[in-house]
Design an enzyme around this catalytic site. Sequence first.
Site, PDB file in Angstrom:
ATOM      1  N   ARG A 120      59.908 -35.735  15.020  1.00  0.00           N
ATOM      2  CA  ARG A 120      58.724 -35.208  14.303  1.00  0.00           C
ATOM      3  C   ARG A 120      57.905 -34.231  15.139  1.00  0.00           C
ATOM      4  NH1 ARG A 120      58.661 -40.621  12.738  1.00  0.00           N
ATOM      5  NH2 ARG A 120      59.523 -40.855  10.655  1.00  0.00           N
ATOM      6  N   LYS A 142      57.126 -18.535  13.967  1.00  0.00           N
ATOM      7  CA  LYS A 142      58.072 -18.699  12.849  1.00  0.00           C
ATOM      8  C   LYS A 142      59.387 -19.157  13.443  1.00  0.00           C
ATOM      9  CE  LYS A 142      56.687 -15.339   9.365  1.00  0.00           C
ATOM     10  NZ  LYS A 142      57.181 -14.152   8.619  1.00  0.00           N
ATOM     11  N   GLU A 184      61.520  -2.690  16.332  1.00  0.00           N
ATOM     12  CA  GLU A 184      60.326  -3.519  16.062  1.00  0.00           C
ATOM     13  C   GLU A 184      59.120  -2.966  16.827  1.00  0.00           C
ATOM     14  OE1 GLU A 184      60.470  -5.875  13.788  1.00  0.00           O
ATOM     15  OE2 GLU A 184      62.493  -6.729  13.784  1.00  0.00           O
ATOM     16  N   LYS A 226      51.034  -8.147  17.698  1.00  0.00           N
ATOM     17  CA  LYS A 226      51.524  -9.284  16.913  1.00  0.00           C
ATOM     18  C   LYS A 226      50.575 -10.471  17.052  1.00  0.00           C
ATOM     19  CE  LYS A 226      55.264 -12.088  15.334  1.00  0.00           C
ATOM     20  NZ  LYS A 226      56.693 -12.324  15.200  1.00  0.00           N
ATOM     21  N   GLU A 236      50.907 -16.304   7.093  1.00  0.00           N
ATOM     22  CA  GLU A 236      51.306 -15.176   6.260  1.00  0.00           C
ATOM     23  C   GLU A 236      50.783 -15.264   4.835  1.00  0.00           C
ATOM     24  OE1 GLU A 236      55.178 -13.540   7.190  1.00  0.00           O
ATOM     25  OE2 GLU A 236      55.380 -12.842   5.138  1.00  0.00           O
ATOM     26  N   ARG A 240      49.556 -10.888   7.839  1.00  0.00           N
ATOM     27  CA  ARG A 240      50.806 -11.075   8.599  1.00  0.00           C
ATOM     28  C   ARG A 240      51.991 -10.406   7.899  1.00  0.00           C
ATOM     29  NH1 ARG A 240      53.018 -16.279  12.105  1.00  0.00           N
ATOM     30  NH2 ARG A 240      54.920 -15.229  12.763  1.00  0.00           N
ATOM     31  N   ASN A 244      56.170  -7.112   8.320  1.00  0.00           N
ATOM     32  CA  ASN A 244      57.466  -6.970   7.651  1.00  0.00           C
ATOM     33  C   ASN A 244      57.738  -5.564   7.154  1.00  0.00           C
ATOM     34  OD1 ASN A 244      58.311  -9.670   7.943  1.00  0.00           O
ATOM     35  ND2 ASN A 244      56.873 -10.260   6.345  1.00  0.00           N
ATOM     36  N   HIS A 247      61.246  -4.488   6.307  1.00  0.00           N
ATOM     37  CA  HIS A 247      62.091  -5.686   6.318  1.00  0.00           C
ATOM     38  C   HIS A 247      62.652  -6.057   4.957  1.00  0.00           C
ATOM     39  CE1 HIS A 247      60.750  -6.070  10.410  1.00  0.00           C
ATOM     40  NE2 HIS A 247      61.391  -7.214  10.577  1.00  0.00           N
ATOM     41  N   HIS A 251      66.375  -6.340   5.047  1.00  0.00           N
ATOM     42  CA  HIS A 251      67.162  -7.542   4.734  1.00  0.00           C
ATOM     43  C   HIS A 251      68.216  -7.236   3.672  1.00  0.00           C
ATOM     44  CE1 HIS A 251      63.793 -10.395   6.321  1.00  0.00           C
ATOM     45  NE2 HIS A 251      64.622 -10.017   7.277  1.00  0.00           N
ATOM     46  N   HIS A 264      69.801  -6.459  13.027  1.00  0.00           N
ATOM     47  CA  HIS A 264      68.531  -6.572  12.318  1.00  0.00           C
ATOM     48  C   HIS A 264      67.627  -5.349  12.591  1.00  0.00           C
ATOM     49  CE1 HIS A 264      64.891  -8.336  10.681  1.00  0.00           C
ATOM     50  NE2 HIS A 264      64.287  -8.155  11.850  1.00  0.00           N
TER      51      HIS A 264
HETATM   52  N1  LIG Z   1      60.850 -15.887  14.374  1.00  0.00           N
HETATM   53  C1  LIG Z   1      60.502 -14.646  14.143  1.00  0.00           C
HETATM   54  O1  LIG Z   1      59.320 -14.319  13.956  1.00  0.00           O
HETATM   55  C2  LIG Z   1      61.560 -13.601  14.153  1.00  0.00           C
HETATM   56  C3  LIG Z   1      61.200 -12.253  14.198  1.00  0.00           C
HETATM   57  C4  LIG Z   1      62.203 -11.314  14.287  1.00  0.00           C
HETATM   58  C5  LIG Z   1      63.526 -11.716  14.320  1.00  0.00           C
HETATM   59  N2  LIG Z   1      63.830 -13.038  14.256  1.00  0.00           N
HETATM   60  C6  LIG Z   1      65.227 -13.485  14.327  1.00  0.00           C
HETATM   61  O2  LIG Z   1      65.756 -13.110  15.591  1.00  0.00           O
HETATM   62  C7  LIG Z   1      67.168 -12.963  15.470  1.00  0.00           C
HETATM   63  C8  LIG Z   1      67.594 -11.706  16.157  1.00  0.00           C
HETATM   64  O3  LIG Z   1      67.272 -11.819  17.521  1.00  0.00           O
HETATM   65  P1  LIG Z   1      68.018 -10.948  18.620  1.00  0.00           P
HETATM   66  O4  LIG Z   1      68.003  -9.539  18.191  1.00  0.00           O
HETATM   67  O5  LIG Z   1      67.422 -11.324  19.907  1.00  0.00           O
HETATM   68  O6  LIG Z   1      69.540 -11.418  18.476  1.00  0.00           O
HETATM   69  P2  LIG Z   1      70.405 -12.515  19.255  1.00  0.00           P
HETATM   70  O7  LIG Z   1      69.636 -13.690  19.595  1.00  0.00           O
HETATM   71  O8  LIG Z   1      71.644 -12.689  18.455  1.00  0.00           O
HETATM   72  O9  LIG Z   1      70.791 -11.736  20.608  1.00  0.00           O
HETATM   73  C9  LIG Z   1      71.602 -10.591  20.533  1.00  0.00           C
HETATM   74  C10 LIG Z   1      72.808 -10.701  21.478  1.00  0.00           C
HETATM   75  O10 LIG Z   1      72.371 -10.474  22.807  1.00  0.00           O
HETATM   76  C11 LIG Z   1      72.791 -11.529  23.641  1.00  0.00           C
HETATM   77  N3  LIG Z   1      71.797 -11.596  24.700  1.00  0.00           N
HETATM   78  C12 LIG Z   1      70.605 -12.201  24.687  1.00  0.00           C
HETATM   79  N4  LIG Z   1      69.941 -11.940  25.804  1.00  0.00           N
HETATM   80  C13 LIG Z   1      70.736 -11.157  26.564  1.00  0.00           C
HETATM   81  C14 LIG Z   1      70.596 -10.549  27.827  1.00  0.00           C
HETATM   82  N5  LIG Z   1      69.467 -10.656  28.521  1.00  0.00           N
HETATM   83  N6  LIG Z   1      71.619  -9.819  28.318  1.00  0.00           N
HETATM   84  C15 LIG Z   1      72.753  -9.671  27.595  1.00  0.00           C
HETATM   85  N7  LIG Z   1      72.937 -10.191  26.385  1.00  0.00           N
HETATM   86  C16 LIG Z   1      71.930 -10.936  25.873  1.00  0.00           C
HETATM   87  C17 LIG Z   1      72.852 -12.710  22.712  1.00  0.00           C
HETATM   88  O11 LIG Z   1      73.610 -13.747  23.234  1.00  0.00           O
HETATM   89  C18 LIG Z   1      73.449 -12.077  21.477  1.00  0.00           C
HETATM   90  O12 LIG Z   1      74.828 -11.931  21.631  1.00  0.00           O
HETATM   91  C19 LIG Z   1      67.470 -12.978  13.994  1.00  0.00           C
HETATM   92  O13 LIG Z   1      68.053 -14.216  13.662  1.00  0.00           O
HETATM   93  C20 LIG Z   1      66.110 -12.828  13.337  1.00  0.00           C
HETATM   94  O14 LIG Z   1      66.047 -13.470  12.075  1.00  0.00           O
HETATM   95  C21 LIG Z   1      62.875 -13.975  14.188  1.00  0.00           C
HETATM   96 ZN   LIG Z   2      62.201  -8.028  12.356  1.00  0.00          ZN
END
Ligand SMILES: NC(=O)c1ccc[n+]([C@@H]2O[C@H](COP(=O)([O-])OP(=O)(O)OC[C@H]3O[C@@H](n4cnc5c(N)ncnc54)[C@H](O)[C@@H]3O)[C@@H](O)[C@H]2O)c1
Ligand SMILES: [Zn+2]
Length: 364
Positions: A120, A142, A184, A226, A236, A240, A244, A247, A251, A264
């Site tokens: 929890r 999030k 971003e 942010k 949101e 907030r 997006n 987005h 998406h 993304h």
């Molecule tokens: N929670 C939120 O507010 C929010 C906001 C934006 C995006 N997201 C989410 O984030 C995700 C995308 O995140 P991302 O772009 O970081 O992708 P990811 O986590 O898939 O990382 C991208 C790739 O880079 C690799 N990697 C990570 N750090 C590295 C490093 N230092 N050196 C080499 N390789 C490295 C990872 O293993 C992966 O293969 C999506 O699922 C999206 O929905 C969430």
């Molecule tokens: Zn985003």
Amino acid sequence: MLSVPVALGERSYSIHIGSGLVSRPELIVAQLQQPRVAVVTNPLVGKLYLDALSTVLEKAGVSVVPVMLPDGESHKTWATLNLVFDRLLEQRCERKTTLIALGGGVIGDITGFAAAVYLRGVPFIQVPTTLLAQVDSSVGGKTGINHPLGKNMIGAFYQPRLVLADTDTLRSLPERELAAGLAEVIKYGLIRDASFLTWLEDNIEQLLARDPDALAYAVRRSCEIKAQIVSEDERETDVRALLNLGHTFGHAIEAGLGFGTWLHGEAVAAGSVLAARMSQRMGLLQAGDVARAVDLFKRARLPTDAPELGATRYLELMGLDKKVEQGRLRLILLERIGKAFVTADFPQHALLDVLTNPSASVAL
Ligand SMILES: NC(=O)c1ccc[n+]([C@@H]2O[C@H](COP(=O)([O-])OP(=O)(O)OC[C@H]3O[C@@H](n4cnc5c(N)ncnc54)[C@H](O)[C@@H]3O)[C@@H](O)[C@H]2O)c1
Ligand SMILES: [Zn+2]
């Protein structure tokens, strides 16, 4: 080291940004409720940074349970989440055991959600290692996973106790991932800060060359923007949603092409251009400002022409967006550079025009 506060009452926390933070265990130790953590990561990031992080923590008297998850967006699933619970339960992790997310946004989102629901709720810390995670996903609370019917559809708002953005980790990031993070960063300038956008126009090459000072400034300014928006509207209900920008279109692009085809951030870049073109069609944004956005995304090596999915398919995919309210699509549009707004009140024909000619470089 720079610190950005996130003001959320008793859930407030700091984002520390700088070089060498992974080797500063005291920053983490100060937040722990017991000398035990579970570090959630994947094989790629684990190979690069898990040893360094575990070694300094263990030297500081903290025992570390590594939790290894498969890499990639396709693994941001219920099944992977369950692997975290399996491991935490096997290792008898307790309510005071802190979860540490070491990785990009996928690891951060899964770990945050696991922390929100394991026993929890247990404390968690973000150590984001992609630019996207440092400027966006690690901040704001999030968390969640994907469902076969939609991205990020299952999750929780759950704030970390600390975010440690070590800019050194960005050195190992593939170029395409760095560019995706810049999408971003540019978004923050477009929605909230015209002078930051100008700074980005002046410094985009330094960012692509991974100049540490330029990166630290871009991460800091992005986090400040942010953090400010999140503290105004954590769940949101209004402002907030501005985060997006691009987005809803983005998406649809990600889903329409099949998740993983475009990153993304790439979809957000092309999606933001669609939002800018739509804003221009509605007589809001000047053509010159649309061109500025397009140029900057291009210089950041991001796509600016959305794929031709067909207007019908776009609308269908956009209908699944979380910003749909009572069946009405809401879009984030730009009044000018540095000022975005959210609206459900837009001419349908403008949307159809933009979606029918998604790669039109000038307004029709
Ligand atoms: N929670 C939120 O507010 C929010 C906001 C934006 C995006 N997201 C989410 O984030 C995700 C995308 O995140 P991302 O772009 O970081 O992708 P990811 O986590 O898939 O990382 C991208 C790739 O880079 C690799 N990697 C990570 N750090 C590295 C490093 N230092 N050196 C080499 N390789 C490295 C990872 O293993 C992966 O293969 C999506 O699922 C999206 O929905 C969430
Ligand atoms: Zn985003």
